[in-house]
Design a protein around this motif. Sequence first.
Motif, PDB file in Angstrom:
ATOM      1  N   LEU A 183       0.856  -1.179   0.000  1.00  0.00           N
ATOM      2  CA  LEU A 183       0.000   0.000   0.000  1.00  0.00           C
ATOM      3  C   LEU A 183       0.895   1.232   0.000  1.00  0.00           C
ATOM      4  N   CYS A 208      -0.497  -7.748   7.262  1.00  0.00           N
ATOM      5  CA  CYS A 208       0.371  -6.556   7.292  1.00  0.00           C
ATOM      6  C   CYS A 208       1.293  -6.431   6.095  1.00  0.00           C
ATOM      7  N   GLY A 209       1.560  -7.533   5.344  1.00  0.00           N
ATOM      8  CA  GLY A 209       2.470  -7.427   4.200  1.00  0.00           C
ATOM      9  C   GLY A 209       3.771  -6.763   4.622  1.00  0.00           C
ATOM     10  N   SER A 210       4.139  -5.673   3.923  1.00  0.00           N
ATOM     11  CA  SER A 210       5.407  -4.996   4.240  1.00  0.00           C
ATOM     12  C   SER A 210       5.289  -4.082   5.461  1.00  0.00           C
ATOM     13  N   THR A 212       3.156  -1.518   6.158  1.00  0.00           N
ATOM     14  CA  THR A 212       2.924  -0.077   5.973  1.00  0.00           C
ATOM     15  C   THR A 212       1.924   0.503   6.975  1.00  0.00           C
ATOM     16  N   ASP A 267       1.241 -11.506   9.385  1.00  0.00           N
ATOM     17  CA  ASP A 267       0.995 -11.954   8.017  1.00  0.00           C
ATOM     18  C   ASP A 267       1.385 -13.423   7.995  1.00  0.00           C
ATOM     19  N   ARG A 268       0.758 -14.176   7.090  1.00  0.00           N
ATOM     20  CA  ARG A 268       1.123 -15.607   7.075  1.00  0.00           C
ATOM     21  C   ARG A 268       2.439 -15.831   6.332  1.00  0.00           C
ATOM     22  N   PHE A 296      -4.349 -15.184   9.567  1.00  0.00           N
ATOM     23  CA  PHE A 296      -5.253 -14.298  10.310  1.00  0.00           C
ATOM     24  C   PHE A 296      -6.164 -15.094  11.231  1.00  0.00           C
ATOM     25  N   ASN A 311      -5.801  -4.250   5.113  1.00  0.00           N
ATOM     26  CA  ASN A 311      -5.894  -4.291   3.656  1.00  0.00           C
ATOM     27  C   ASN A 311      -5.701  -5.749   3.242  1.00  0.00           C
TER      28      ASN A 311
HETATM   29  C1  LIG Z   1      -2.813  -6.665  -0.052  1.00  0.00           C
HETATM   30  S1  LIG Z   1      -1.527  -7.395   0.850  1.00  0.00           S
HETATM   31  C2  LIG Z   1      -1.267  -6.278   2.197  1.00  0.00           C
HETATM   32  C3  LIG Z   1      -0.263  -5.261   1.833  1.00  0.00           C
HETATM   33  C4  LIG Z   1       0.174  -4.407   2.992  1.00  0.00           C
HETATM   34  N1  LIG Z   1      -0.889  -3.513   3.424  1.00  0.00           N
HETATM   35  C5  LIG Z   1       1.421  -3.617   2.616  1.00  0.00           C
HETATM   36  O1  LIG Z   1       1.385  -2.385   2.634  1.00  0.00           O
HETATM   37  O2  LIG Z   1       2.424  -4.218   2.241  1.00  0.00           O
HETATM   38  C6  LIG Z   1      -2.319  -8.750   1.618  1.00  0.00           C
HETATM   39  C7  LIG Z   1      -1.431  -9.590   2.514  1.00  0.00           C
HETATM   40  O3  LIG Z   1      -2.248 -10.615   3.085  1.00  0.00           O
HETATM   41  C8  LIG Z   1      -1.429 -11.750   3.315  1.00  0.00           C
HETATM   42  N2  LIG Z   1      -2.323 -12.917   3.461  1.00  0.00           N
HETATM   43  C9  LIG Z   1      -3.047 -13.563   2.515  1.00  0.00           C
HETATM   44  N3  LIG Z   1      -3.758 -14.550   3.069  1.00  0.00           N
HETATM   45  C10 LIG Z   1      -3.507 -14.533   4.413  1.00  0.00           C
HETATM   46  C11 LIG Z   1      -3.941 -15.299   5.526  1.00  0.00           C
HETATM   47  N4  LIG Z   1      -4.780 -16.328   5.364  1.00  0.00           N
HETATM   48  N5  LIG Z   1      -3.500 -14.964   6.752  1.00  0.00           N
HETATM   49  C12 LIG Z   1      -2.638 -13.935   6.930  1.00  0.00           C
HETATM   50  N6  LIG Z   1      -2.144 -13.197   5.898  1.00  0.00           N
HETATM   51  C13 LIG Z   1      -2.584 -13.487   4.652  1.00  0.00           C
HETATM   52  C14 LIG Z   1      -0.509 -11.792   2.102  1.00  0.00           C
HETATM   53  O4  LIG Z   1       0.682 -12.509   2.418  1.00  0.00           O
HETATM   54  C15 LIG Z   1      -0.276 -10.302   1.831  1.00  0.00           C
HETATM   55  O5  LIG Z   1       0.933  -9.873   2.446  1.00  0.00           O
END
Ligand SMILES: C[S@@+](CC[C@H](N)C(=O)[O-])C[C@H]1O[C@@H](n2cnc3c(N)ncnc32)[C@H](O)[C@@H]1O
Length: 384
Positions: A183, A208-210, A212, A267-268, A296, A311
């Motif tokens: 994001l 949380c991804g990276s 942000t 995050d996973r 999650f 997000n």
């Molecule tokens: C749209 S990205 C989020 C990006 C983040 N807001 C950033 O700024 O980098 C969605 C994230 O959800 C994580 N994800 C997908 N399925 C998941 C799950 N079942 N449990 C936890 N995280 C998950 C992915 O690894 C990814 O990093």
Amino acid sequence: MSLYFAACSPGLEGLVERELQGLGYKQTVQRLEGGPSENEAGGVSFEGEAEALYRANLWLRTASRVLARLGQFHAASFSELHKRANQLEWERYLRPGAPVRLNVTCHKSRLYHSGAVAERVLAGIAGRLGMPSPALTTDGPADAPVQLIIVRLARDRCTISLDSSGELLHRRGYRLAGAKAPLRETLAAALLLSSGWDTSAPLLDPFCGSGTIAIEAALLALGLPPGRNRGFAFTHWPNFDPAAWERILGEATKTGPARQAPIQASDRDAGAVRMAIENAARAGVGDAIEFSQRAFSAIQPLSGPGWVVTNPPFGVRVSQNKDLRNLYAQLGAVLRRACPGWQIAVLSADPRLTSQMGIATKSALSTRSGGLNLQLRSGRVPDE
Ligand SMILES: C[S@@+](CC[C@H](N)C(=O)[O-])C[C@H]1O[C@@H](n2cnc3c(N)ncnc32)[C@H](O)[C@@H]1O
């Protein structure tokens, strides 16, 4: 007093205006020379001395860049454009020979050829600075900061602005590596401000991804300016006042509460969590966030109630994506179990996805990013 414009993504104008108010600057309704007052979309105009420009660049969390309005005038012929461009005080912002890049747009105007408009403006600048126009380049050497000049012609009115930020403001300097679909930092800050998060309450981002959202949250909670680890174009201007800048930077280090509520991010994806930890360390807020690698479905908030601002993954063709619908339905169930009474704010490209959570939400923000219409929907998880 000079006129400035804090540009932002569509839909974020109200947040930028509130941020400017917080810094002590009021929105200015633009009065174009000889024309009607105008409120612009895509940003907020404000007035002030140079310090206002410095503060806005350092502190605004949701603006993409801050422009200095150099002039607004009528220009229906090339000679008029050249003459008026030549009268502007370029020497305050440009050193002779400084590389510049022009971004020109023409709309419903007699002068409609953007290349020819750029040429005349460049000639006006070169004349003013007392040098032949070829000395001004439109693509400067890679190591020199290139000054962006924005020229807008609309209905024969020309507005000339200088970009004071340099790199876009979402580039805070802490995120070197991005996980999947990161994001923009400005949008993450916009989500937090629109969610109504009380910075003294716990916050959780389970996707949380990276990192942000969590990092922007920590900067906000600790009262740290988002621009403290980066440079700005205005520091290269001849009229730059280093003493005023030092004073503003000095003020910034004095603010911020001593104690802060827990911010949790997970995050996973192990790689994403690693990157998020590195990004948070670079942002200087590593100690303020508790990162963990988990799906999650395994979230365990430390305390609460607080806010979930997140997000989750969103596909573009959502209606055809059964997996995503299941993910949002499962997210609703997890939140009801683990976070009763919490406030939630979920960003998605399709409200039909968020409705799968089975938790009543309303729109808290609509914007566009990466070519997608995005909506933040907020609500409250029912008590057990
Ligand atoms: C749209 S990205 C989020 C990006 C983040 N807001 C950033 O700024 O980098 C969605 C994230 O959800 C994580 N994800 C997908 N399925 C998941 C799950 N079942 N449990 C936890 N995280 C998950 C992915 O690894 C990814 O990093």
